[in-house]
Enzyme design. Sequence first.
Site, PDB file in Angstrom:
ATOM      1  N   GLY A  86       1.224  -1.468  -0.257  1.00  0.00           N
ATOM      2  CA  GLY A  86      -0.315  -0.157   0.017  1.00  0.00           C
ATOM      3  C   GLY A  86       0.786   1.091   0.353  1.00  0.00           C
ATOM      4  O   GLY A  86       2.052   1.122  -0.181  1.00  0.00           O
ATOM      5  N   GLY A  87       0.883   2.311   0.131  1.00  0.00           N
ATOM      6  CA  GLY A  87       0.953   3.509   0.398  1.00  0.00           C
ATOM      7  C   GLY A  87       2.140   4.207   1.642  1.00  0.00           C
ATOM      8  O   GLY A  87       2.596   4.015   0.911  1.00  0.00           O
ATOM      9  N   PHE A  88       1.539   3.253   2.196  1.00  0.00           N
ATOM     10  CA  PHE A  88       2.153   3.409   3.775  1.00  0.00           C
ATOM     11  C   PHE A  88       3.237   2.767   4.297  1.00  0.00           C
ATOM     12  O   PHE A  88       4.058   1.878   5.196  1.00  0.00           O
ATOM     13  CB  PHE A  88       1.231   3.269   4.599  1.00  0.00           C
ATOM     14  N   ALA A  91       4.799  -2.245   2.973  1.00  0.00           N
ATOM     15  CA  ALA A  91       4.391  -3.355   2.207  1.00  0.00           C
ATOM     16  C   ALA A  91       4.014  -4.798   3.537  1.00  0.00           C
ATOM     17  O   ALA A  91       5.346  -4.770   4.458  1.00  0.00           O
ATOM     18  CB  ALA A  91       5.630  -3.467   1.355  1.00  0.00           C
ATOM     19  N   VAL A  92       3.532  -5.771   2.911  1.00  0.00           N
ATOM     20  CA  VAL A  92       3.784  -6.865   4.079  1.00  0.00           C
ATOM     21  C   VAL A  92       3.762  -8.016   3.002  1.00  0.00           C
ATOM     22  O   VAL A  92       3.915  -8.321   2.039  1.00  0.00           O
ATOM     23  CB  VAL A  92       1.801  -6.837   4.739  1.00  0.00           C
ATOM     24  N   ASP A  99     -11.282   3.303   9.517  1.00  0.00           N
ATOM     25  CA  ASP A  99     -11.015   3.190   7.734  1.00  0.00           C
ATOM     26  C   ASP A  99     -11.400   1.480   7.845  1.00  0.00           C
ATOM     27  O   ASP A  99     -10.370   0.618   7.556  1.00  0.00           O
ATOM     28  CB  ASP A  99      -9.460   3.223   7.807  1.00  0.00           C
TER      29      ASP A  99
END
Length: 377
Positions: free
Chosen positions: A40-42, A44-45, A167
């Site tokens: 995502g923008g914030f 990585a998993v 969210d």
Amino acid sequence: MTDALQSVLLDPNAEPIELSLLLLKDITNDFSDDQRIDIGGFAAVYKGRLRNGAVAVKKLSQTLSIHEKKFQQEVASLMRMKHTNIVRFLGYCSDTQEKLSDYSNNNAMLNERERLLCFEFLPRGSLDKYITDESCGLDWHERYDIILGICSGLHYLHTKRSIAYMDLKPENILLDHNMAPKIADFGTLIDQDKSFFTKNFTGISGYMAPEYNNGGPISKRADIFSFGVIILELMTGSRPNYPLSEESAALFANEVAGKWRDRLSNAAYSQQVRMCALIAIKCVCSDKYRRPTTGCIIKILNEVQDSNFLWYWVKTMTPDVAIGIVAAVLILASVVAIILVYQQHRMSSWPWVILFAIGAVPDAVLILLNPSSSCYG
């Protein structure tokens, strides 16, 4: 160090620990694309492989903009989150190393920062992959348990940790082996705002409360709106237009229950479906002050669940069980009556006590020993 993380993973009561960057690189194959679960923008998993099990490693991006004090506050907040329906936090890594940079031919030492969070790995992925209409997919019992589980996790955040999640969406709800939901993705997006934490929100419009879209203040009531949307999606497979009047809400709830009737094991669960639809409609009310609290929702869901279980138990009761219950009630009533008569009249009423016992108790025992002699046989 791997053994320490393994121990934390296997012990549900273990506290999160500090982890080395070397360890996290090792279990994720140096953060390889093959082991990347999401990005995502914030952050990585990545999936981290251990000897017995797996973990999820969240590698934060834009680490230079993350203040160390803020990161430590977030870690401390995550450490306090302990609930069945919240993704379990296992550990963290805060690594800063100086590296020589030849940028603009000016040799200088720059800090290279890595900030990572480690969570339990949930094999079934996120809830959005399981949303379908009533004709296929998850059965009603699974969907109901997911609804109740999400609300329980949200209730914990609102009442025990004083957090407005801001969210809530199917992508941020993960499922374990037993399809139990767990709220996830807290990331580094938690800020403290006076009496509670909030998320630096960049959510999907379909789940955003209308007051937030209009620039209103962040509140826990916005989470209730998002939860209502998720309930509607779980029940219908889509995000329908929300009924505005009480009459249209009742018609909508009956329509949803009618569509589910063919898949329900017995008619009693139609009331459960209808009640969930009504709860969802209340949750997506445009007036945030009219939305129910998580505590109120859980109370209603438990009451409907208990009433359905009682009705199902009565309907499926075998004749022998019913006869046994009747006999036990007769015996208990006889004993209670004997005690009451004795206390009221003492010894002067012993003849009546004896006659009552002779007449009532043996009949009950006879029913137990010979069910066929009863009118219930």
